[in-house]
Design an enzyme around this catalytic site. Structure first.
Site: not given
Ligand code: NAD
Length: 424
Positions: A64, A109-111, A150
């Site tokens: 995202i 952002g992050k995934g 993460d």
């Protein structure tokens, strides 16, 4: 009649609620709030991986990209069986506020990939990582979107990710793209000080809080939920400052040791076994008992939505230092604040990781290697400035630290929108 099943935790809705609250505090132009209320891009990929058994399994991955108005998208990759669109959207938005608060030239952002990384072999983990990054293709890049570790990922994951991306890049440009991910092993282009950075930043925030309150950390106690990267480093660093970790918990259970754990040994044990379960120097306790233990500091360093109203009523601490993203639900936060328990909010308290990730990226761009002292000093300065700005905003506007942290971040983003305006 059957009771309805509990509603799923609306993490993205929670983050949006704080965005709205902070927007009204600083009178954010409404068009900026509207733009920031949804991510810019939502990428979902499905990719096949050959498992050790020969079976082909299909995985679902997310990236995202929330905002890139301040710079390339930036944020971690999570491997966990509960990864879903809503959580990753929430976490991506929080990265936008975090980078803005820390004055980094990044957006958010992050995934993640939905699977249990503990349930696969190392070889499978490598193939999943390589296929995921292959599927992301040129949606990421050192000047486009820069992932990092993460929950469930680490420096090794980033080494595989970087290698995959380098192999997909044209031969001549290959050496210039090491900065596609941060949190890499030092020999593969990482920076000294990154592994402990989030825990270190958390400790800085706890120290500033203690200075402000006239609280003596030496001889104080702490409980920690989550003994992975963030929780274990925070515990190790605080032990050197005389803070004793007396209870810990992770996905495998909870342990109590009133004499204080040796966080170094426990960290080694978890590295070897993957969990705290079976560690001999502590008495197993339930999750409920864990939240009732009296300690000065509680550091949630696991997952979101861990402190609801019940946990907040049970906690007997002076401060909750959020190493994790979103550990307190709004109901939990309300109870804590009513009880006079301070909260050092995630976007500030765990921002040390992305800050040192930025230092890694700068070193990659300049082909430099900074000393640990240099990294540590820069991190301390950055955390102190951000802490001051958040506390000043909270005082000036009479709002909790979380809303203040969002407000400082939003002011910075709003300024850029005012200067650049909207295309076309
Ligand atoms: P990690 O995978 O190293 O550790 C996660 C820890 O949480 C483990 O101890 C795990 O056992 C525990 N856990 C998982 N499910 C649990 C459950 N149901 N109950 C109790 N404990 C549980 O991950 P990490 O990198 O330390 O991340 C932890 C938190 O910190 C996450 O919220 C993450 O988004 C946040 N964070 C991490 C970084 C970073 O640099 N790694 C930076 C900022 C924020």
């Amino acid at each position: 009649m059957k009771a309805l099943p509990p509603l799923k935790y609306d993490f993205f809705g929670v983050v949006q609620g704080y965005l709205d609250a902070a927007a009204s505090v600083i009178k954010l132009p409404d068009y900026v709030r509207v733009i920031l209320s949804q991510p810019k891009n939502e990428l979902i990929v499905h990719f096949p991986v050959r498992m050790d058994s020969g079976e082909i399994r299909l995985f679902k991955g997310y990236r995202i990209q929330h905002s890139n108005v301040l710079g390339p998208y930036k944020g971690g990759i999570r491997y966990h069986e509960h990864v879903g669109l809503d959580d990753v959207k929430a976490l991506a938005a929080m990265m936008t506020w975090k980078c803005a608060l820390m004055n980094l030239p990044y957006g958010g952002g992050k995934g993640g990939v939905k699977f249990d990384p503990r349930g696969v072999s190392r070889a499978e983990l490598q193939r999943i990582t390589r296929r995921f990054f292959h599927a992301l293709g040129d949606n990421i890049g050192p000047d486009i979107d820069i992932p990092a570790p993460d929950v469930g990922t680490n420096a090794q994951t980033m080494a595989w990710a970087m290698d995959t991306y380098m192999n997909m890049s044209g031969g001549k440009g290959r050496q210039a793209v090491r900065g596609v991910v941060t949190g890499k092993p030092v020999a593969s282009g990482g920076t000294l000080g990154r592994e402990k950075a989030t825990g270190q930043g958390l400790v800085h925030c706890i120290t500033y809080w203690a200075e402000e309150k006239g609280f003596n950390l030496e001889g104080s106690t702490m409980t920690v939920q989550g003994f992975g990267n963030v929780g274990s480093h925070a515990s190790v660093i605080l032990a050197k400052m005389g803070v004793s970790t007396i209870a810990i918990g992770d996905h495998s259970g909870y342990l109590h040791n009133p004499e204080g754990f040796n966080p170094h040994k426990l960290q080694e044990y978890v590295k070897k076994t993957g969990a705290i379960a079976g560690y001999p120097a502590g008495k197993p306790i339930s999750r409920e008992e864990f939240f009732k233990i009296k300690a000065d500091i509680f550091a949630p360093c696991a997952l979101e939505n861990q402190v609801g109203a019940d946990e907040a009523k049970a906690l007997q601490c002076r401060v909750v230092a959020e190493g994790a993203n979103g550990p307190c639900s709004p109901e939990g936060e309300k109870v804590l604040l009513e009880r006079g328990i301070d909260i050092l909010p995630d976007v500030l308290a765990n921002a040390g990781g992305v800050t040192v990730s930025y230092f890694e990226w700068v070193q990659n761009k300049r082909s430099e290697s900074w000393t640990l002292e240099e990294v540590d000093e820069r991190l301390e300065r950055a955390m102190r400035r951000a802490y001051r700005e958040v506390v000043d905003m909270a005082r000036q506007k009479g709002v909790p630290l979380r809303v203040a942290a969002y407000a400082v971040a939003l002011q910075r983003i709003a300024q850029v929108y005012t200067e650049r305006e909207i295309f076309p």
